[in-house]
Scaffold this active site. Structure first.
Site, PDB file in Angstrom:
ATOM      1  N   SER A   7       0.805  -1.229   0.000  1.00  0.00           N
ATOM      2  CA  SER A   7       0.000   0.000   0.000  1.00  0.00           C
ATOM      3  C   SER A   7       0.834   1.272   0.000  1.00  0.00           C
ATOM      4  O   SER A   7       0.383   2.311  -0.476  1.00  0.00           O
ATOM      5  CB  SER A   7      -0.936   0.008   1.216  1.00  0.00           C
ATOM      6  OG  SER A   7      -0.197  -0.081   2.424  1.00  0.00           O
ATOM      7  N   HIS A  30      -0.543   6.305   6.449  1.00  0.00           N
ATOM      8  CA  HIS A  30       0.051   6.152   5.120  1.00  0.00           C
ATOM      9  C   HIS A  30       0.490   7.522   4.602  1.00  0.00           C
ATOM     10  O   HIS A  30      -0.073   8.546   5.006  1.00  0.00           O
ATOM     11  CB  HIS A  30      -0.948   5.539   4.138  1.00  0.00           C
ATOM     12  CG  HIS A  30      -1.119   4.065   4.280  1.00  0.00           C
ATOM     13  ND1 HIS A  30      -1.937   3.500   5.242  1.00  0.00           N
ATOM     14  CD2 HIS A  30      -0.575   3.020   3.601  1.00  0.00           C
ATOM     15  CE1 HIS A  30      -1.892   2.185   5.134  1.00  0.00           C
ATOM     16  NE2 HIS A  30      -1.074   1.862   4.148  1.00  0.00           N
TER      17      HIS A  30
END
Length: 264
Positions: free
Chosen positions: A40, A245
């Site tokens: 990811s 993230h």
């Protein structure tokens, strides 16, 4: 030596000195066949902008890999990074590689040691429960991850033996200054950053053993962690999968810069 001969020798010497002083010209990026693999952190989760055709892989057009490809127009660009990927998944991604691939980028390993569940535990639990969960992940990283990374890098090398392979670590997630509502305690943030450093050391060692290039993100993200005044990473967010993230700045200013430096 006659005048003509003298001038001929002098001209030849000047010509040779000019050639010797001219630096080698790097191969044009247009000649690259580039494949962006990984998890990811490569696919662009956290940017909040995704290609709908990528489904749960959540590939973003503003992740570092497509940004680089857009700026450099390589001969080919294949984007196969996928959210949630572990080492076995990246080995399956490697099945798409061929001997013509000349440039590869990836990160992998965080999901293998359960870092998402570690962050969830630290977000919801006490300092001690966080420390215990971190210790479990660090133990996994030390005891089981090296062999998984070796197998993954070996598969990549066998499928694309001539490729320049750039492997990223994971940035330290947190700044250690005052954190706002919903932020983790300083003690939790310190322990999680230490775990990221441990993971980086393991990844770096296996990358070196494979003969690949290690792109260290930690210095580039200094001052831009969660709880900083200029965050390149999302803190606890909604939707929840955007949490922890890199955001668009993290990709365009952090990852992209590290990638450029690694490939030279």
């Amino acid at each position: 030596m006659g005048a003509k001969a003298y001038f001929a020798v002098a001209a030849a010497a000047i010509s040779l000195s000019i050639v010797a002083a001219t630096p080698a010209i790097a191969a044009p990026r247009a000649a690259e066949n580039y494949v962006a693999m990984g998890d990811s952190y490569d696919s662009g989760v956290g940017t909040r902008t995704y290609d709908s055709s990528s489904g749960d892989c959540r590939r973003s057009p503003v992740a570092y890999a497509p940004l680089w490809a857009k700026a450099n127009s390589p001969a080919s660009f294949t984007f196969i990074a996928c959210s949630g990927a572990r080492t076995p998944d990246v080995q399956k991604q490697a099945d798409q590689l061929t001997s013509s691939v000349s440039l590869i980028s990836l990160s992998v390993g965080g999901n293998d040691v359960g870092f998402a569940s570690v962050l969830t535990s630290c977000q919801l639990g006490s300092d001690q429960s966080c420390f215990d969960k971190v210790a479990e992940a660090v133990n996994q990283a030390r005891t089981t991850l090296p062999a998984k990374l070796d197998a993954t890098y070996s598969k990549i090398k066998s499928k694309a033996p001539s490729a320049k392979v750039v492997v990223f670590n994971y940035p330290r997630l947190f700044d250690l200054g005052t954190c706002g509502l919903g932020g983790l305690s300083k003690a939790k943030r310190e322990r999680l950053n230490q775990a990221a450093d441990t993971l980086s050391g393991i990844i770096s060692g296996r990358v070196s053993a494979a003969g690949f290039r290690f792109a260290d993100l930690r210095d580039r993200f200094n001052g831009h962690g969660i709880c900083s005044s200029a965050e390149w990473l999302n803190g606890l967010s909604w939707p929840i999968n955007e949490s922890y993230h890199p955001n668009t700045n993290g990709h365009s200013q952090g990852y992209l810069a590290a990638f450029k430096a690694a490939i030279g």
